[in-house]
Design an enzyme around this catalytic site. Structure first.
Site, mmCIF file in Angstrom:
data_model
loop_
_atom_site.group_PDB
_atom_site.id
_atom_site.type_symbol
_atom_site.label_atom_id
_atom_site.label_comp_id
_atom_site.label_asym_id
_atom_site.label_seq_id
_atom_site.Cartn_x
_atom_site.Cartn_y
_atom_site.Cartn_z
ATOM 1 C CG ASP A 170 -29.571 56.172 7.975
ATOM 2 O OD1 ASP A 170 -30.335 55.841 8.899
ATOM 3 O OD2 ASP A 170 -28.570 56.895 8.139
ATOM 4 C CG HIS A 253 -32.628 55.318 13.530
ATOM 5 N ND1 HIS A 253 -33.326 55.799 12.444
ATOM 6 C CD2 HIS A 253 -31.312 55.337 13.169
ATOM 7 C CE1 HIS A 253 -32.460 56.121 11.484
ATOM 8 N NE2 HIS A 253 -31.236 55.841 11.901
ATOM 9 C CG HIS A 256 -30.305 50.075 13.590
ATOM 10 N ND1 HIS A 256 -29.466 50.513 14.600
ATOM 11 C CD2 HIS A 256 -29.490 49.627 12.608
ATOM 12 C CE1 HIS A 256 -28.210 50.329 14.220
ATOM 13 N NE2 HIS A 256 -28.202 49.808 13.019
ATOM 14 C CG HIS A 270 -27.106 52.779 10.464
ATOM 15 N ND1 HIS A 270 -27.404 52.762 11.799
ATOM 16 C CD2 HIS A 270 -27.788 53.837 9.938
ATOM 17 C CE1 HIS A 270 -28.229 53.761 12.086
ATOM 18 N NE2 HIS A 270 -28.474 54.429 10.972
HETATM 19 ZN ZN LIG Z 1 -29.506 56.294 10.799
#
Ligand SMILES: [Zn+2]
Length: 366
Positions: A170, A253, A256, A270
């Site tokens: 992340d 992101h 994602h 995540h």
């Molecule tokens: Zn994140």
């Protein structure tokens, strides 16, 4: 030009911090703390959590988190706040998001105590709300960041290493997304443009991961707290947290989010999926070969995915990848913060190219 930097009131990192909670709470309140704790953490650390309250005769109410950060769960805790004047959340992402939301609706400051360094969410002024069944429901933007974020480095060093690795994934996206947002002059979720300060933090985040990431993962596999581990805990939580919130998100992101269209990815964390999204972003940006080689090598060394199999994808059609691209490019997401136009086909091609490049780097290097 309006530039904004958001941050928690204070960020404190210390070994054994969880057994000194009452002293930290005293900076935020006095009539009593509402402690919302993850059930697993409560079973492991209950005595440490309450010891400083009991010994200092500081009033508290301890409630166990129900497992889902849903509107019903949030309102259940708001109704129980009674005389307490601060909310302390202890646990993983959903527990912490719930504590922030309870603090917001209950008009009390939130003290956030993450028990892993698995994402950069703890410092932010945002909660993600799910249905009772665990489906994404909505984002809850909050008017302020947590009053305090408290990291117990001893406890976090003993959490499963996969959490720290996911946090590295992340955090690794932060610099690349920040750089894209600065280049495109994006408005971030703070309501302004990035400050130079926040971009410096995002850059330091990147450098710190490369310097200490491998060392930290190696130590945490054995439950050891070293200086590298402490540096990575700060990097994953504070540097990445301020960096992403005050510089903005971009392709990594949004990819994602698009990957949720592929059910096989659902069991991945995540940060693992964000890491793969970062590889795809770097390919869309046509970053130099040496830089890509360095990143693939780093991801392998810390245990982050560098190919489809690493996020559970084994056979994927062009149509499925195009659908991921369509979701990633939807107007509600952050793809528009990229400094050039990105189409769903660009995303689909980058996702497959990132998988193919992994094979190129494998030849002769391992
Ligand atoms: Zn994140």
């Amino acid at each position: 030009m309006r530039t904004v930097l958001c941050s928690p009131g204070s960020y404190i990192q210390q070994e054994g911090a969880i057994s000194q909670l009452a002293g930290e709470y005293a900076h935020a309140g006095s009539t009593g703390a509402y402690i919302l704790v993850d059930p697993t953490i409560d079973s492991l650390y209950h005595d440490s959590i309450v010891s400083s309250f009991d010994s200092g005769q500081v009033p508290y109410t301890l409630a166990v988190f129900g497992g889902e950060c849903s509107d019903a769960e949030i309102q259940k805790h708001v109704a129980l706040l009674a005389d307490t004047d601060a909310v302390i959340g202890i646990g993983g992402g959903k527990t912490l998001d719930c504590a922030k939301a309870v603090g917001y609706y209950g008009k009390r400051p939130a003290i956030i105590v993450p028990t892993a360094a698995s994402s950069d969410a703890p410092c932010s002024r945002l909660s993600v709300v799910y249905t009772d069944g665990g489906q994404f429901d909505h984002y809850l933007p909050l008017p302020e960041n947590p009053r305090m974020v408290l990291m117990d480095t001893e406890l976090i060093s003993k959490a499963p290493v996969r959490f720290l690795t996911a946090g590295i994934g992340d955090a690794f996206a932060t610099y690349y997304e920040a750089a894209a947002c600065v280049q495109s002059s994006a408005i971030t979720m703070t309501g302004g443009h990035a400050t130079n300060a926040a971009f410096a933090l995002a850059t330091l985040c990147h450098d710190s991961l490369l310097a200490d990431g491998v060392k930290a993962v190696s130590a945490v596999k054995l439950g050891l707290r070293t200086k590298a581990v402490e540096n990575i805990i700060e990097t994953n939580t504070l540097l990445s947290g301020l960096g992403f919130e005050s510089c903005g998100l971009a392709a990594a992101h949004s990819i994602h989010d698009g990957l949720t269209a592929i059910p096989e990815t659902h069991s991945y964390l995540h940060g693992e999926k964000v890491a793969y999204g970062t590889l795809a972003q770097m390919i869309m940006e046509d970053r130099p070969l040496e830089e890509l080689a360095e990143v693939y090598h780093f991801f392998r060394a810390v245990g982050l995915p560098t190919n489809f199999a690493g996020i559970g994808i084994h056979d994927v059609t062009d149509e499925q990848l195009l659908h991921v691209g369509e979701l990633a490019c939807s107007p509600q997401d952050t793809m528009a913060n990229m400094p050039f136009e990105v189409t769903p086909a660009d995303v689909a091609n980058a996702l497959r190219a990132a998988d193919a490049l992994d094979k190129e780097f494998s030849v002769g290097s391992h």
